[in-house]
Design a protein around this motif. Structure first.
Motif, PDB file in Angstrom:
ATOM      1  N   MET A 101      38.324  55.301 138.381  1.00 28.14           N
ATOM      2  CA  MET A 101      39.285  54.247 138.059  1.00 28.14           C
ATOM      3  C   MET A 101      39.200  53.099 139.049  1.00 28.14           C
ATOM      4  SD  MET A 101      42.537  56.509 136.757  1.00 28.14           S
ATOM      5  CE  MET A 101      43.245  55.133 135.856  1.00 28.14           C
ATOM      6  N   THR A 102      38.886  53.416 140.305  1.00 32.31           N
ATOM      7  CA  THR A 102      38.727  52.362 141.303  1.00 32.31           C
ATOM      8  C   THR A 102      37.543  51.477 140.968  1.00 32.31           C
ATOM      9  OG1 THR A 102      39.687  53.775 143.022  1.00 32.31           O
ATOM     10  CG2 THR A 102      38.389  51.889 143.759  1.00 32.31           C
ATOM     11  N   GLU A 103      36.459  52.094 140.466  1.00 31.05           N
ATOM     12  CA  GLU A 103      35.283  51.321 140.078  1.00 31.05           C
ATOM     13  C   GLU A 103      35.611  50.319 138.976  1.00 31.05           C
ATOM     14  OE1 GLU A 103      32.262  54.037 138.944  1.00 31.05           O
ATOM     15  OE2 GLU A 103      31.903  54.790 140.980  1.00 31.05           O
ATOM     16  N   LYS A 104      36.615  50.645 138.140  1.00 29.27           N
ATOM     17  CA  LYS A 104      37.020  49.747 137.065  1.00 29.27           C
ATOM     18  C   LYS A 104      38.073  48.744 137.521  1.00 29.27           C
ATOM     19  CE  LYS A 104      34.385  51.600 133.966  1.00 29.27           C
ATOM     20  NZ  LYS A 104      33.248  50.851 133.400  1.00 29.27           N
ATOM     21  N   GLY A 105      38.447  48.809 138.782  1.00 30.87           N
ATOM     22  CA  GLY A 105      39.402  47.834 139.309  1.00 30.87           C
ATOM     23  C   GLY A 105      40.843  48.271 139.299  1.00 30.87           C
ATOM     24  N   LEU A 106      41.122  49.535 138.958  1.00 27.19           N
ATOM     25  CA  LEU A 106      42.503  50.016 138.901  1.00 27.19           C
ATOM     26  C   LEU A 106      42.750  50.941 140.082  1.00 27.19           C
ATOM     27  CD1 LEU A 106      45.043  49.865 137.144  1.00 27.19           C
ATOM     28  CD2 LEU A 106      44.274  51.930 135.983  1.00 27.19           C
ATOM     29  N   ASN A 107      43.606  50.525 140.995  1.00 25.87           N
ATOM     30  CA  ASN A 107      43.879  51.286 142.204  1.00 25.87           C
ATOM     31  C   ASN A 107      45.022  52.261 141.954  1.00 25.87           C
ATOM     32  OD1 ASN A 107      43.920  52.195 144.834  1.00 25.87           O
ATOM     33  ND2 ASN A 107      45.181  50.481 145.571  1.00 25.87           N
ATOM     34  N   VAL A 108      44.685  53.529 141.799  1.00 27.03           N
ATOM     35  CA  VAL A 108      45.685  54.568 141.559  1.00 27.03           C
ATOM     36  C   VAL A 108      45.873  55.354 142.842  1.00 27.03           C
ATOM     37  CG1 VAL A 108      46.276  56.598 140.194  1.00 27.03           C
ATOM     38  CG2 VAL A 108      45.005  54.722 139.149  1.00 27.03           C
ATOM     39  N   THR A 109      47.025  55.228 143.443  1.00 25.93           N
ATOM     40  CA  THR A 109      47.270  55.899 144.723  1.00 25.93           C
ATOM     41  C   THR A 109      47.630  57.362 144.543  1.00 25.93           C
ATOM     42  OG1 THR A 109      49.596  55.195 144.641  1.00 25.93           O
ATOM     43  CG2 THR A 109      48.038  53.753 145.796  1.00 25.93           C
ATOM     44  N   GLN A 110      48.200  57.714 143.385  1.00 26.01           N
ATOM     45  CA  GLN A 110      48.626  59.094 143.186  1.00 26.01           C
ATOM     46  C   GLN A 110      48.374  59.555 141.765  1.00 26.01           C
ATOM     47  OE1 GLN A 110      52.793  59.848 143.805  1.00 26.01           O
ATOM     48  NE2 GLN A 110      52.590  62.052 143.576  1.00 26.01           N
ATOM     49  N   PHE A 111      47.786  60.728 141.665  1.00 22.91           N
ATOM     50  CA  PHE A 111      47.643  61.412 140.389  1.00 22.91           C
ATOM     51  C   PHE A 111      48.593  62.600 140.395  1.00 22.91           C
ATOM     52  CE2 PHE A 111      43.352  59.915 138.805  1.00 22.91           C
ATOM     53  CZ  PHE A 111      43.769  59.707 137.515  1.00 22.91           C
ATOM     54  N   TYR A 112      49.401  62.718 139.348  1.00 19.65           N
ATOM     55  CA  TYR A 112      50.145  63.956 139.166  1.00 19.65           C
ATOM     56  C   TYR A 112      49.218  64.951 138.475  1.00 19.65           C
ATOM     57  CZ  TYR A 112      54.500  61.587 140.358  1.00 19.65           C
ATOM     58  OH  TYR A 112      55.492  60.905 141.013  1.00 19.65           O
ATOM     59  N   THR A 113      49.179  66.152 138.969  1.00 21.42           N
ATOM     60  CA  THR A 113      48.295  67.171 138.398  1.00 21.42           C
ATOM     61  C   THR A 113      49.137  68.298 137.836  1.00 21.42           C
ATOM     62  OG1 THR A 113      48.091  68.168 140.598  1.00 21.42           O
ATOM     63  CG2 THR A 113      46.353  66.658 139.907  1.00 21.42           C
ATOM     64  N   ILE A 114      49.047  68.499 136.528  1.00 21.30           N
ATOM     65  CA  ILE A 114      49.908  69.477 135.874  1.00 21.30           C
ATOM     66  C   ILE A 114      49.122  70.286 134.840  1.00 21.30           C
ATOM     67  CG2 ILE A 114      51.929  67.982 136.153  1.00 21.30           C
ATOM     68  CD1 ILE A 114      51.725  67.396 133.126  1.00 21.30           C
ATOM     69  N   PHE A 115      49.749  71.313 134.338  1.00 23.25           N
ATOM     70  CA  PHE A 115      49.300  72.030 133.151  1.00 23.25           C
ATOM     71  C   PHE A 115      50.540  72.634 132.522  1.00 23.25           C
ATOM     72  CE2 PHE A 115      48.872  74.742 136.833  1.00 23.25           C
ATOM     73  CZ  PHE A 115      49.424  75.967 136.455  1.00 23.25           C
ATOM     74  N   SER A 116      50.432  73.051 131.288  1.00 22.68           N
ATOM     75  CA  SER A 116      51.591  73.516 130.546  1.00 22.68           C
ATOM     76  C   SER A 116      52.219  74.737 131.213  1.00 22.68           C
ATOM     77  CB  SER A 116      51.204  73.857 129.109  1.00 22.68           C
ATOM     78  OG  SER A 116      52.299  74.445 128.430  1.00 22.68           O
ATOM     79  N   PRO A 117      53.545  74.758 131.350  1.00 21.12           N
ATOM     80  CA  PRO A 117      54.224  75.929 131.924  1.00 21.12           C
ATOM     81  C   PRO A 117      53.986  77.192 131.109  1.00 21.12           C
ATOM     82  CG  PRO A 117      55.687  74.032 131.894  1.00 21.12           C
ATOM     83  CD  PRO A 117      54.475  73.662 131.093  1.00 21.12           C
TER      84      PRO A 117
END
Length: 486
Positions: free
Chosen positions: A246-262
């Motif tokens: 995403m950084t290569e595309k110019g979008l600076n994402v500082t945080q990813f939430y990482t989840i899966f179904s409960p």
């Protein structure tokens, strides 16, 4: 009574019960509507209040099979959305609370014709994106009702996915509309698709629509389905790969939430890794749910900000552009009228001296009427030429300034004989300008009032809090309510 007035009155009734602070905001929008109607910037049946959703709005975007529908079902505690590895639903679904425990599915037309929902008259945008598709609104939208406590006071939108093939242009058009009006945007990625190349188009679109936005804080990026990835790779490596893509595309994402179904039973093969992943999922899900529950507060700030920006746009941009165009049209037309009048008078005097027409009143009268006729014809020609020139100029200005007010429509209404003769515009005066100034100041005051409701910078105990403690000390079982304090 105009349709816009009826709409605002219905809105006031709803807000008086749901959020009294915003009732004054609705009335201010009504004042703006009157000024905009009088100046021709908007049609009589239009309202600036309709340009924003008054209900807290959460949108869930992403690819097919990224787990959006499963996440929504878990949040609502109801299996209201179909889920699966394939595209199970190719429509935008608006989810709204209902007292009825039975889930009802209504056609997209219910959203297109109801100004209370965020897709009011969206069929026009669909038609612009793809000719002939505006009539097929039901193929793009649907409304579902759900009796879930988590849905009270807010509207949830589930998208069909960015990678809709046959109708991608229309899907992206609607998606942009959703992004603009949402209080919170959840963007889901599928951790089972580790190759960023498959997301190239989507990433480019996200960069185009979300990068450098003033409201970038409303975007939440969710890497879903990590239960599958965790069995094969390190979660840190997976997240790093997505951030890098995403950084290569110019979008600076500082945080990813990482989840899966409960509902998924995680089998990471390592007890320590498994507990760590489950703990992270619970933490991230709790944080996402917290953000979703806070949208009502953000909604109030969003509406107040919209009131402020709408007032400034009308007062500081649209009206000055209109006044400038009207002044220019009138001045240039007057100049040529005066030149033509001077030429006609000079010609009449010269002809009178040469031919002696001054001795024939009848001929002189006919000549005078003919001159006035010529003057009127050329006045209309000159006026039309300058009107066309200023229309083109206003059209370009509106596009470059991205104004929501129709400058050309306002010019067409105000460029009339009354304005030309007096230089004054019906519907605009110094007192109206002061009204708009008051609305702008009022918006700032209401933001301060909202701050007072939600914050206490001094840290001092308020009288309400003191009474609450006194009541609790006397009899903790009685608790505290507003009636006791008053």
């Amino acid at each position: 009574m105009q349709a816009s007035e009826i709409y605002v009155q219905n809105l006031e009734k709803h807000l008086s019960e749901e959020n009294p602070l915003l009732v004054d905001v609705a009335r201010n929008f009504q004042t703006i509507d009157k000024v905009a109607h009088d100046l021709g910037f908007i049609k009589p049946d239009q309202s600036t209040a309709r340009q924003i959703p008054w209900w807290p709005l959460i949108s869930v975007l992403g690819l097919f099979s990224a787990g959006k529908s499963t996440f929504i079902n878990d949040f609502l505690g109801r299996k209201i959305q179909l889920s699966g590895v394939q595209a199970v639903d190719d429509k935008f679904t608006v989810l709204s609370y209902s007292h009825d425990p039975e889930v009802k599915t209504l056609p997209g037309l219910a959203l297109d014709v109801d100004p209370r929902f965020p897709f009011y008259q969206i069929s026009h945008d669909i038609e612009d994106a793809m000719a002939g598709e505006g009539k097929r609104i039901n193929a793009y939208l649907q409304l579902k009702t759900c009796n879930s406590e988590n849905l009270k006071g807010k509207i949830l939108i589930d998208s069909p996915g960015f990678d809709a093939d046959t109708r991608r242009a229309t899907t992206l058009r609607i998606t942009k509309h959703i992004i603009d009006i949402s209080d919170l945007v959840l963007i889901f990625f599928d951790a089972r698709r580790p190759e960023p190349g498959a997301m190239r188009d989507t990433l480019e679109y996200l960069v185009k629509t979300t990068a450098d936005r003033y409201d970038s804080e409303k975007f939440i990026y969710v890497l879903n389905q990590i239960d599958v990835t965790a069995r094969e790779d390190s979660l840190a490596e997976v997240v790093a790969a997505w951030k890098s893509a995403m950084t290569e595309k110019g979008l600076n994402v500082t945080q990813f939430y990482t989840i899966f179904s409960p509902e998924v039973e995680l089998k990471a093969g390592n007890e320590y890794v498994q507990k760590r992943l489950e703990a992270r999922r619970e933490r991230d899900l709790a944080d996402i749910h917290r953000r979703m529950q806070e949208v009502e507060v953000k909604r109030a700030y969003r509406i107040l900000n919209t009131l402020d920006t709408t007032t400034k746009e009308l007062k500081d941009q649209a009206i000055p552009e209109l006044l400038k165009a009207l002044s220019g049209w009138r001045a240039w037309t007057l100049r040529l009228d005066m030149l033509l009048l001077a030429a006609l008078i000079g010609g009449a005097v010269f002809a009178g001296i040469i031919t002696g027409f001054w001795l024939s009143p009848l001929i002189d009268a006919v000549a005078a009427f003919a001159a006035l006729g010529i003057l009127a014809i050329f006045h209309m020609i000159f006026s039309g030429i300058f009107k066309s020139a200023y229309r083109r100029r206003l059209s370009k200005r509106q596009k470059s300034m991205k104004l929501r007010f129709n400058l050309v429509r306002g010019f067409n209404k105000c460029a009339n004989w009354r304005t030309f003769a007096t230089g004054k515009i019906k519907g605009w005066s110094e007192s109206i300008g002061k009204q708009l100034d008051e609305i702008e100041n009022h918006a700032d005051v209401m933001i301060q009032r909202l701050n007072d409701q939600l914050t206490n910078p001094s840290g001092k105990e308020t009288e309400r809090e003191k009474v609450r403690e006194m009541v609790t000390e006397v009899d903790p079982s009685k608790g505290y309510d507003a009636e006791t304090v008053s």
